[in-house]
Design a protein around this motif. Structure first.
Motif, PDB file in Angstrom:
ATOM      1  N   HIS A  32       0.843  -1.193   0.000  1.00 47.84           N
ATOM      2  CA  HIS A  32       0.000   0.000   0.000  1.00 47.84           C
ATOM      3  C   HIS A  32       0.885   1.252   0.000  1.00 47.84           C
ATOM      4  O   HIS A  32       0.662   2.177  -0.787  1.00 47.84           O
ATOM      5  CB  HIS A  32      -0.893   0.034   1.245  1.00 47.84           C
TER       6      HIS A  32
ATOM      7  N   ASP B 202      -6.252   4.883   4.552  1.00 48.68           N
ATOM      8  CA  ASP B 202      -6.092   3.512   4.064  1.00 48.68           C
ATOM      9  C   ASP B 202      -5.710   2.629   5.248  1.00 48.68           C
ATOM     10  O   ASP B 202      -4.620   2.768   5.813  1.00 48.68           O
ATOM     11  CB  ASP B 202      -5.007   3.491   2.983  1.00 48.68           C
TER      12      ASP B 202
ATOM     13  N   ALA C 114      -4.608  -0.768   6.630  1.00 52.70           N
ATOM     14  CA  ALA C 114      -3.931  -1.975   6.152  1.00 52.70           C
ATOM     15  C   ALA C 114      -3.429  -2.781   7.343  1.00 52.70           C
ATOM     16  O   ALA C 114      -2.231  -3.021   7.506  1.00 52.70           O
ATOM     17  CB  ALA C 114      -2.783  -1.603   5.223  1.00 52.70           C
TER      18      ALA C 114
ATOM     19  N   GLN D 274      -8.436  -2.897   4.272  1.00 52.98           N
ATOM     20  CA  GLN D 274      -7.892  -4.153   3.771  1.00 52.98           C
ATOM     21  C   GLN D 274      -8.836  -5.308   4.079  1.00 52.98           C
ATOM     22  O   GLN D 274      -9.597  -5.267   5.048  1.00 52.98           O
ATOM     23  CB  GLN D 274      -6.523  -4.397   4.411  1.00 52.98           C
TER      24      GLN D 274
ATOM     25  N   HIS E  45     -10.294  -3.118   0.260  1.00 56.32           N
ATOM     26  CA  HIS E  45      -9.096  -3.336  -0.547  1.00 56.32           C
ATOM     27  C   HIS E  45      -9.054  -4.803  -0.990  1.00 56.32           C
ATOM     28  O   HIS E  45      -8.213  -5.590  -0.558  1.00 56.32           O
ATOM     29  CB  HIS E  45      -7.832  -2.970   0.229  1.00 56.32           C
TER      30      HIS E  45
ATOM     31  N   VAL F  86      -2.354  -3.741  -6.216  1.00 55.05           N
ATOM     32  CA  VAL F  86      -2.544  -2.801  -5.116  1.00 55.05           C
ATOM     33  C   VAL F  86      -2.594  -1.379  -5.657  1.00 55.05           C
ATOM     34  O   VAL F  86      -3.502  -0.593  -5.338  1.00 55.05           O
ATOM     35  CB  VAL F  86      -1.433  -2.957  -4.062  1.00 55.05           C
TER      36      VAL F  86
ATOM     37  N   CYS G  90      -5.693   1.369  -5.698  1.00 57.27           N
ATOM     38  CA  CYS G  90      -5.508   2.725  -5.163  1.00 57.27           C
ATOM     39  C   CYS G  90      -5.827   3.771  -6.234  1.00 57.27           C
ATOM     40  O   CYS G  90      -6.482   4.789  -5.958  1.00 57.27           O
ATOM     41  CB  CYS G  90      -4.092   2.895  -4.647  1.00 57.27           C
TER      42      CYS G  90
END
Length: 332
Positions: free
Chosen positions: A18, A60, A62, A86, A113, A286, A290
């Motif tokens: 990420h 984000d 993760a 995620q 994600h 990934v 994004c």
């Protein structure tokens, strides 16, 4: 328009993909990373500290599933333009459903994600199906063979929490392919699973099959075994091999990321996507995801993988575990 300001929660094994993706995406500026482990060298120890210090357009998340609900709620309070979380998403369908409601009440897009559908070979498969390249589709199969599940040290060097997950193969890994199958074929109507544990050092299942039935007669088969490998220099590039078979031909994905179309009756195949060196993780999926969220915010493009839509994927996951427990096919 100024660059979107990005904050990432998590600096573990997968969070690195990420972070790297945001650092090289045009129109985005990674302004901070938070992680509770000082050894990982993050900018902040907590998401609260990151939110307090920086104004963020995208947060984000993760981190592993047990942290998701609390992190999403703290992110909602910061009022970003979007939140990414995620997968696996939360710890249960019930928890995920409530978190989705919280985000919707705040009017903040929450995106999961779920990056496998953004792998270039699956996008190329989708385009070929939409163009009718293999005629009437009959079935799709995927053989998962990452070869990382053997022995007492299985997963410890990369994602050690895999050993203690109560649900592993479906919840952590095969959920990718539930989503991919739905991306390629639509909404399934029934599900059947047969799951087992081969490595005694882990808690969850690490091998098994599942089948999804679709209204028009199509079938999707997942055949997963984390102990076994496949022909690839990097077994985690595609994680295995796939076939989509139709009345007019077959699409075949190999472990090097090459995708080929063989017309029915032919002995040779057309290259739809050549094997190549991709940046980032697994075909740069990934960064592709994004960029998809960036383009939604800057170009008003429709979102895939919204958390609301992803609840249907979690419901299929739950049905597969129930099917394995009861030993029968379940209607969805």
């Amino acid at each position: 328009m100024s660059d979107l300001r990005i904050g990432v929660l998590g600096a573990g094994y997968f969070a690195q993909f990420h972070i790297e993706a945001w650092q090289r995406l045009d129109g985005c500026e990674l302004v901070g990373v938070a992680d509770s482990d000082p050894a990982k060298g993050a900018d902040f120890e907590t998401l609260d500290a990151l939110i307090t210090a920086e104004t963020l357009d995208i947060i984000d998340i993760a981190t592993p599933p047990p942290s998701h609900a609390g992190a999403i709620r703290r992110a909602i309070a910061a009022k970003p333009s979007a939140i990414i979380c995620q997968k696996p998403f939360c710890t249960s369908l019930a928890e995920a459903t409530q978190v989705v409601r919280d985000a919707e009440m705040a009017g903040i897009p929450l995106i999961i994600h779920e990056n496998f559908r953004f792998q270039p070979w699956f996008r190329a498969m989708k385009a070929a199906l939409e163009d009718g390249r293999i005629g009437e589709v009959h079935q799709i199969s995927f053989r998962l063979r990452p070869g990382d599940g053997q022995g007492p040290r299985a997963y410890l060097d990369r994602q050690p929490y895999f050993q203690t997950m109560e649900r592993l193969l479906i919840h952590e890994t095969a959920v990718h392919f539930i989503d991919v199958f739905c991306f390629l074929l639509g909404k399934p109507q029934a599900a059947y699973a047969d799951l087992r544990k081969l490595n005694p050092v882990i808690k969850g299942e690490d091998a098994g099959y599942f089948i999804l039935d679709f209204a028009d007669g199509k079938r999707a088969l997942f055949d997963g075994n984390r102990h076994l490998d496949h022909v690839a220099e990097n077994t985690r590039l595609t994680m295995g091999e796939a076939h989509i078979e139709g009345s007019g031909g077959t699409l075949t994905l190999y472990g090097d990321g090459g995708l080929y179309l063989r017309k029915f009756g032919d002995q040779s195949a057309e290259t739809l996507l050549p094997a190549q060196d991709w940046p980032g993780f697994a075909g740069d999926c990934v960064a592709n995801l994004c960029a998809h969220v960036r383009d939604h915010l800057t170009q008003d493009r429709a979102l895939e993988n919204t958390a609301r839509d992803y609840l249907a994927i979690l419901a299929i996951e739950e049905a597969l575990y129930q099917s394995a427990k009861e030993g029968r096919k379940l209607d969805l």
